[in-house]
Design a protein around this motif. Structure first.
Motif, short mmCIF file in Angstrom:
data_model
loop_
_atom_site.label_atom_id
_atom_site.label_comp_id
_atom_site.label_asym_id
_atom_site.label_seq_id
_atom_site.Cartn_x
_atom_site.Cartn_y
_atom_site.Cartn_z
N TYR A 1 15.79 10.71 -12.28
CA TYR A 1 14.71 10.66 -11.29
C TYR A 1 14.69 9.37 -10.48
O TYR A 1 13.80 9.18 -9.66
CB TYR A 1 13.36 10.87 -11.99
N GLY A 2 15.66 8.48 -10.73
CA GLY A 2 15.73 7.27 -9.92
C GLY A 2 14.48 6.42 -10.06
O GLY A 2 14.05 6.07 -11.15
N ASP A 3 13.85 6.10 -8.91
CA ASP A 3 12.69 5.22 -8.91
C ASP A 3 11.39 5.94 -9.27
O ASP A 3 10.36 5.29 -9.40
CB ASP A 3 12.51 4.61 -7.51
N ASP A 4 11.43 7.24 -9.38
CA ASP A 4 10.18 8.00 -9.59
C ASP A 4 9.79 8.00 -11.06
O ASP A 4 10.13 8.91 -11.82
CB ASP A 4 10.35 9.43 -9.07
N ARG B 1 0.84 -1.20 0.00
CA ARG B 1 0.00 0.00 0.00
C ARG B 1 0.87 1.25 0.00
O ARG B 1 1.77 1.40 0.82
CB ARG B 1 -0.91 -0.02 1.24
N GLY B 2 0.63 2.13 -0.96
CA GLY B 2 1.40 3.37 -1.05
C GLY B 2 2.78 3.21 -1.63
O GLY B 2 3.61 4.12 -1.53
N SER B 3 3.05 2.06 -2.28
CA SER B 3 4.41 1.85 -2.82
C SER B 3 4.72 2.82 -3.94
O SER B 3 5.87 3.19 -4.14
CB SER B 3 4.57 0.41 -3.30
N ILE B 4 3.71 3.26 -4.66
CA ILE B 4 3.95 4.26 -5.72
C ILE B 4 4.29 5.61 -5.10
O ILE B 4 5.24 6.28 -5.50
CB ILE B 4 2.72 4.37 -6.65
N ARG B 5 3.51 5.99 -4.07
CA ARG B 5 3.75 7.29 -3.45
C ARG B 5 5.15 7.39 -2.86
O ARG B 5 5.74 8.46 -2.82
CB ARG B 5 2.72 7.56 -2.36
N ARG B 6 5.67 6.27 -2.38
CA ARG B 6 6.99 6.30 -1.75
C ARG B 6 8.11 6.59 -2.74
O ARG B 6 9.23 6.86 -2.33
CB ARG B 6 7.25 4.99 -1.02
N THR B 7 7.81 6.52 -4.04
CA THR B 7 8.86 6.81 -5.02
C THR B 7 8.97 8.28 -5.36
O THR B 7 9.88 8.68 -6.08
CB THR B 7 8.59 6.04 -6.34
N ARG B 8 8.03 9.10 -4.89
CA ARG B 8 8.00 10.51 -5.29
C ARG B 8 9.28 11.24 -4.90
O ARG B 8 9.78 11.08 -3.78
CB ARG B 8 6.82 11.24 -4.66
N CYS B 9 9.78 12.08 -5.83
CA CYS B 9 11.00 12.84 -5.52
C CYS B 9 10.76 14.34 -5.51
O CYS B 9 11.68 15.12 -5.39
CB CYS B 9 12.10 12.50 -6.53
N GLU C 1 12.62 1.54 -33.31
CA GLU C 1 12.22 1.51 -31.91
C GLU C 1 13.28 0.82 -31.07
O GLU C 1 13.68 -0.30 -31.35
CB GLU C 1 10.88 0.77 -31.80
N GLU C 2 13.79 1.51 -30.04
CA GLU C 2 14.82 0.92 -29.22
C GLU C 2 14.18 0.05 -28.15
O GLU C 2 13.10 0.33 -27.67
CB GLU C 2 15.65 2.01 -28.52
N PRO C 3 14.87 -1.02 -27.74
CA PRO C 3 14.33 -1.84 -26.66
C PRO C 3 14.33 -1.05 -25.37
O PRO C 3 15.22 -0.24 -25.12
CB PRO C 3 15.31 -3.02 -26.59
N TRP C 4 13.30 -1.27 -24.56
CA TRP C 4 13.22 -0.56 -23.28
C TRP C 4 14.15 -1.21 -22.28
O TRP C 4 14.10 -2.42 -22.04
CB TRP C 4 11.79 -0.58 -22.77
N VAL C 5 15.04 -0.42 -21.70
CA VAL C 5 15.97 -0.93 -20.69
C VAL C 5 15.33 -0.76 -19.33
O VAL C 5 14.93 0.33 -18.95
CB VAL C 5 17.31 -0.16 -20.75
N MET C 6 15.22 -1.86 -18.61
CA MET C 6 14.61 -1.81 -17.28
C MET C 6 15.63 -1.27 -16.29
O MET C 6 16.71 -1.81 -16.16
CB MET C 6 14.17 -3.22 -16.87
N PHE C 7 15.28 -0.17 -15.60
CA PHE C 7 16.21 0.41 -14.65
C PHE C 7 16.06 -0.29 -13.29
O PHE C 7 14.99 -0.74 -12.92
CB PHE C 7 15.94 1.91 -14.50
#
Length: 1215
Positions: free
Chosen positions: A889-892, A687-695, A746-752
């Motif tokens: 932006y890191g995880d955000d 719960r709230g894992s998205i909000r915790r990424t805010r920068c 189209e370039e492949p998406w690199v997962m960060f």
């Protein structure tokens, strides 16, 4: 060479014209044709230098071409016809010689299309005897886009005049690839017409207006040109996407009359505004550019190339190619003057029909040409000040006689001189030198009528529109015309210019603009129409927002009105209304209103015609896609096999909507709380894992002592300057080799790598099945988003869930896609942005948007300051940009997507309203996001976390609207929508914050006290907290007063330097750079960017402006000391606090106390929170008035400088 007179020639001599033509024929032979190589057809630079430059050769052959046309008109005997033919073939020989030399480098051309690296460019010069290369790739500044563009331009003009230069389809393919070579010139720095790039000649390429202008002219000239002339067919036609020429046009207009970062003006621009390019359509800009060149560069013997040009001056060190930055000042006022530009100026006025100006330059040329014993007139390369006259020339510029230096004759100038004389004596007409009529581009044209076709995706939308008396067809009912998205056209254009024998791959860029999709296309017996790229929803979510689509559509209609130039027919825009754009199953009111305006025939200042596609067949521009034929196999009437396969696969593909793993059951399988009761800790973990990424960290812009005000004021004024504080020490600079703004594919998406929070890591080993059950049963999209975000962190985006759908295993990525599509439909924009970021969605035009900002001289930073900012100083491909943004932006993921979105909007604004960005050199997107959140916080009176959520949940349209209000300085109110609960931005029409810097207004020479008062009355009433906010916003946007950088340059002329936050702006900068150079402005900006607090930065700018008054008004003869700017600010703050103690002002509550009684916070900052130990109340003082910051800064100036007389009075121009 002597020509014996015959009786016939004696008869003709009596008419006069024959004698003059024979004179010019002799002059052309002696100065040009005498040196043409009989094998290659190329012209060497001089008898002692066999190198043949592309540019010099093309200009030199113009005289031969002009003379051939003169003889063609005046032939009265066979020998004249023979001369005409031979002169024409001399032109063909040279142009083909250059073509053959360039074709030898076909592999480099192919590499350059991908890399756009200067080392991969075509060579600028070749051996005149063999056509081979003469120096290595790195041994010369070969990347000279203007030279290749000039070749294509003159090739087009000569072909249009009837000359046959290109002989076969392989050569047509190569010329088509030359078009691809130059079409990105608007964003590719090159070495320019003088082959040196930056004027210090250190081998640094830069964007040059002369190169961009020549490329724009070439693209327009060669478009739809049949290289086989009257003998050609569809396969020998060259195709140019009109949008590429338009991009060059936009950048050119933004740069003129400036040439580049290091050259504030250049005489080479005469060839862009006049013959041969005629690249500028705006008569006022043409006049401004010409006047600027004349005022700054014209002399008695010609024009200087550019200011501080050291080439062949007595002060130049001939032993080295480059200059030291500090020595450029010694070339000032002794730059060599080139007669070449008198010839160009004379040609310009000949095309205009200005006889007086023609005579003026003709007489000036007669004074400086060198006459030979046999009556010929030679034009020298340049005139230089003699070594013994240098000191006198320094004292009185233009007073000394000069001597001819360099080549005599200078073949390039000699050719233009002959062309000018032939025109002046009416042997040829302007139209013969310009058969493509480019000279008419600046003439007023009738208004364009934009044809608009609205289509319904299906019958249900068609029926809903009919209720509003809007009769439209469905996509299927348009037959036989086939409607496809822009990406289909983009793919088809990749086949253009392909040639297996030459190993050329065709067009690399995937960008297709509105000009290209506003045509119809014929392919064999089929006709295609294409929807604009802005409506393509496959790649990015902004196309789902119908409000933004409508807004963008209106802008594109207006854009078509102004940019649909020199094309046959009218533009036709096809828009498909889709189910996803409906608002709860209904046609949105805004959409209905727009459609009714279209029906009225007038929208956004543009005439429109609404109808069906079949109604516009006869009035639209139709382009034949003949290049898709199988020419290389000898079957041009049959489609290329790959094209046939693509069309078959794409046009017959059907899209069946998936129900998806995540769905809302009509009957609940479990009670909602049952899933959570089994494991309450699991609920806490996701719960709230998205909000915790805010920068986003919202700074409180309110003044602490002003809390009661927030409950009274409902609308807030937004300063125009809001978005970026300067670069900090920790910011990293991204400066790479320039390259294509559009990727090959189209370039492949690199997962960060994403990092778990403490609560996330705590449940690392818990079973995934439970989460998947929760996900399936959850009715909250936000909850589903939290679960999927947690799964991505725990297991990765490609994790196989073990579930199946239609026999296909489901990955976490598939679940994210389902959620993304559902969030799009329900307009949950915060969730849309986050899931789009995790899926690697991207703005289709991201690289183009960044490039647009860069070429308008706006650098871009991404990431949240002060530690994570990345500065973009050169165009990058989409893949690198996307990687850079996500790193910043890191995880955000939400902020990463929002950054892409804002960059897109900023690019829209810089194209449509460049005035919003005046005096701004760097756009700091991270700070813009922070400012937008803070403004929301102020307007709706909420805390920073809520403001961040409100911001991320704004629709794309409202996001663009909010950004516009912040940039433009308009006040706004936030209004909650009753249906969605999201906020809308409404303009407050009764108030506006000026975009002008107040300090700039106060220091203007023509401003008065009343004008300042009026300015302040027109903005907003004076209130507590207003001025600190405005300074913070101005500082955040890096906006400075008009003329700020030139004032600082003048100031540095009078003092050894200025210290700002420990960094020195040295006087030596004025030795290297002129006051109008963008390079100088960037140097000042870099030093200012060391100041982290925006309000303190703005006060420093005000202090620097006050210092500049000393230089502007000559208050003192010399400052004689290095100026410390922060010392002035702190001295002014001290005087302010002393006054506050005397009058018992508000500052006595915090800082205005005796030194021993002053208190600090536990962290060592001021009680009031003032940045850099300057009282908050001082920041909140208006610039004007007896207690204004200007007054205190000027009082402080008198106390800290030791250059004022101790006794007596001095004139004070500032009151």
């Amino acid at each position: 060479m002597e020509f014996p007179y015959t009786s016939k020639s004696k008869m003709r001599a009596r008419s006069g014209s024959g004698v003059r033509l024979e004179y010019y024929q002799r002059l052309v032979y002696k100065t040009i044709l005498k040196y043409q190589n009989p094998v290659t057809g190329l012209l060497p630079a001089s008898p002692t230098n066999e190198h043949a430059w592309i540019r010099d050769n093309v200009y030199s052959i113009l005289a031969v071409w002009a003379l051939s046309m003169a003889y063609k008109k005046y032939t009265d005997m066979d020998e004249d016809k023979a001369k005409t033919y031979e002169l024409e073939q001399r032109c063909v020989k040279l142009m083909r010689g250059l073509l053959m030399s360039m074709m030898q480098q076909k592999d480099k051309l192919e590499k350059f299309k991908i890399s756009q690296n200067p080392l991969d460019s075509l060579h600028a010069k070749y051996s005149s005897s063999t056509g081979a290369t003469v120096v290595t790739d790195s041994g010369w500044g070969h990347l000279q886009i203007d030279a290749i563009s000039l070749y294509l331009l003159i090739l087009s003009q000569m072909t249009a005049s009837g000359l046959q230069i290109v002989f076969n389809l392989d050569e047509v393919s190569f010329v088509q690839n030359l078009v691809f070579y130059i079409e990105s010139s608007y964003c590719v720095p090159d070495y320019g017409v003088w082959e040196r790039g930056d004027k210090t000649n250190h081998g640094l390429p830069e964007l040059n207006a002369s190169s961009i202008g020549m490329a724009k002219a070439a693209l327009e000239a060669v478009n739809e040109l049949d290289l086989f002339g009257a003998r050609g067919g569809p396969t020998s036609v060259i195709h140019v996407l009109a949008d590429e020429a338009q991009k060059c046009q936009a950048v050119l207009l933004s740069m003129l009359p400036r040439e580049s970062n290091s050259k504030e003006v250049d005489a080479a621009l005469l060839s862009v505004i006049g013959f041969p390019a005629f690249a500028v359509d705006d008569p006022e800009l043409i006049k401004l550019t010409r006047t600027t060149i004349q005022e700054k560069l014209q002399g008695r013997y010609g024009f200087k190339r550019f200011l501080r040009d050291g080439y062949k001056t007595p002060k130049e060190d001939p032993s080295r190619l480059y200059y030291e930055p500090f020595e450029l000042r010694v070339f000032e006022n002794i730059e060599c003057e080139w007669p070449l530009f008198f010839c160009l100026a004379m040609l310009d006025f000949l095309f205009q029909g200005d006889k007086e100006a023609v005579e003026e330059y003709s007489e000036a040329l007669e004074e400086i040409v060198i006459k030979t014993d046999d009556g010929l007139k030679f034009v020298p390369e340049l005139y230089a000040v003699s070594a013994e006259s240098v000191s006198e020339e320094y004292k009185c510029p233009g007073s000394q006689d000069r001597v001819a230096v360099g080549r005599v004759p200078f073949m390039w100038a000699q050719s233009l001189y002959i062309v000018a004389q032939l025109l002046k004596e009416n042997f040829i007409a302007p139209g013969e030198l310009d058969p493509l009529n480019r000279r008419l581009g600046s003439q007023k044209k009738p208004d364009v009528v934009v044809q608009v076709v609205i289509l319904a995706e299906d019958a249900s939308i068609q029926e809903k529109l009919s209720r509003y008396d809007l009769q439209v067809q469905t996509v299927q009912e348009c037959a036989p015309i086939e409607v496809q998205p822009a990406r289909v056209l983009s793919h088809l254009y990749t086949y253009l210019g392909q040639n297996k024998k030459l190993n050329l791959s065709g067009r690399r860029s995937r960008d297709v603009g509105i000009l290209s999709t506003s045509k119809l296309y014929a392919l064999q017996d089929r006709i295609f129409a294409f929807t604009p790229q802005l409506t393509d929803q496959d790649h990015f979510y902004v196309a789902v927002d119908y409000e933004l689509m409508i807004d963008t559509f209106k802008n594109e209609i207006y854009f078509l009105k102004s940019s649909w130039q020199n094309m046959l027919g009218r533009p036709v825009v096809v828009i498909v209304i889709r189910q996803v754009q409906l608002d709860q199953g209904k046609i949105p009111v805004a959409m209905v209103t727009t459609l009714k305006k279209l029906k009225s025939g007038y929208i956004n200042g543009t005439r429109v015609a609404l109808g069906n596609l079949c109604d516009f067949l006869n009035t639209s521009c139709i382009t034949n896609l003949s290049f898709l034929g199988n020419q290389e196999e000898g079957m041009p009437d049959r489609l290329n096999a790959n094209v046939m396969q693509y069309l078959e696969d794409h046009l017959h593909k059907t899209f069946v909507p998936r129900t998806g793993f995540i769905h809302h059951s009509t009957q609940r399988l479990r009670k909602k709380n049952m899933a959570f009761s089994q494991n309450p800790k699991r609920k806490l973990s996701y719960r709230g894992s998205i909000r915790r990424t805010r920068c986003i960290q919202v700074e409180n812009l309110e003044v602490p002592f002003n809390k009661e005000l927030s409950s009274i004021v409902s609308s807030r004024a937004v300063s125009p300057s809001q978005s970026m504080s300067p670069d900090t020490e920790g910011a990293s600079i991204v400066s790479v080799e320039p390259r294509s703004p559009s990727p090959k594919e189209e370039e492949p998406w690199v997962m960060f790598t994403r990092h778990r929070t403490c609560s996330d890591a705590q449940y690392e080993n818990t079973e995934v099945d439970e989460l998947l059950h929760m996900l399936k049963d959850s009715e909250s999209l936000d909850e589903q988003g939290d679960i999927l975000h947690f799964l991505v962190i725990e297991k990765g985006i490609d994790y196989m869930t073990g579930k199946m759908e239609d026999g296909t295993p489901i990955r976490v990525k598939d679940l994210l896609k389902d959620l993304y599509e559902k969030a799009c439909r329900q307009k949950k924009w915060g969730l849309v942005r986050h899931t789009a970021g995790m899926l690697g969605k991207r703005v289709e035009d991201l690289a183009k948007a960044v490039t647009d900002l860069l070429v308008h001289q706006k650098q871009v930073t991404v990431g949240m300051p002060p530690y994570n900012e990345r500065t973009i100083t050169a165009p990058l491909p989409n893949s690198e940009l996307r990687h850079l943004i996500h790193q910043a932006y890191g995880d955000d993921d939400s902020c990463a997507m929002l950054t892409q979105e804002l960059v897109l909007y900023l690019a829209m604004f810089v194209r449509t309203e460049p005035a919003l960005f005046l005096e701004m050199l760097r756009l700091r997107v991270g700070l813009i996001i922070r400012v937008m959140a803070s403004e929301l916080s102020r307007s709706v009176k909420c805390d920073s976390d809520e403001a961040t959520e409100h911001l991320l949940n704004l629709s794309p349209f409202e996001m663009k609207n909010l950004l516009y209000h912040i940039l433009s300085g308009k006040e706004f109110n936030m209004v909650t929508s009753g249906i969605s609960g999201n906020f809308s931005v409404l303009s407050n029409k009764f108030s506006r914050v000026s975009r002008k810097s107040q300090i700039g207004t106060l220091l203007g020479r023509g401003s008065t006290a009343s004008s300042v008062e009026n300015e302040q009355e027109n903005t907003e009433p004076d209130r507590q907290g207003q001025w600190i906010r405005r300074r913070r916003l101005d500082g955040a946007l890096n906006r400075v007063p008009r003329g700020f950088y030139s004032r600082i340059w003048m100031l540095l002329e009078r003092c050894p330097g200025m210290i700002i936050e420990g960094k020195l702006l040295s006087q030596t900068l004025t030795q290297e750079m002129t006051s109008g150079e963008l390079k100088f402005a960037l140097q000042v900006e870099t030093v200012l960017n060391a100041i982290p607090q925006p309000e303190y930065r703005q006060l420093m700018v005000e202090a620097m402006m006050v210092y500049s008054l000393l230089a502007e008004y000559n208050s003192v003869p010399s400052l004689g000391q290095t100026l410390c700017v922060e010392r002035l600010v702190h001295a002014a703050n001290k005087i302010f606090l002393d006054d506050q103690m005397q009058i018992q002002g508000d500052a006595t509550l915090c800082c205005a106390k005796p030194k021993e009684q002053r208190e600090l916070t536990a962290t060592g900052t001021l009680l009031c929170g003032g940045a850099a130990y300057v009282c908050q109340h001082f920041y909140d003082s208006a610039p004007s008035g007896c207690y204004g910051t200007m007054t205190y800064l000027i009082r402080a100036l008198a106390t800290i400088l030791d250059c004022f007389p101790i006794e007596g009075e001095i004139d004070c121009a500032v009151s």
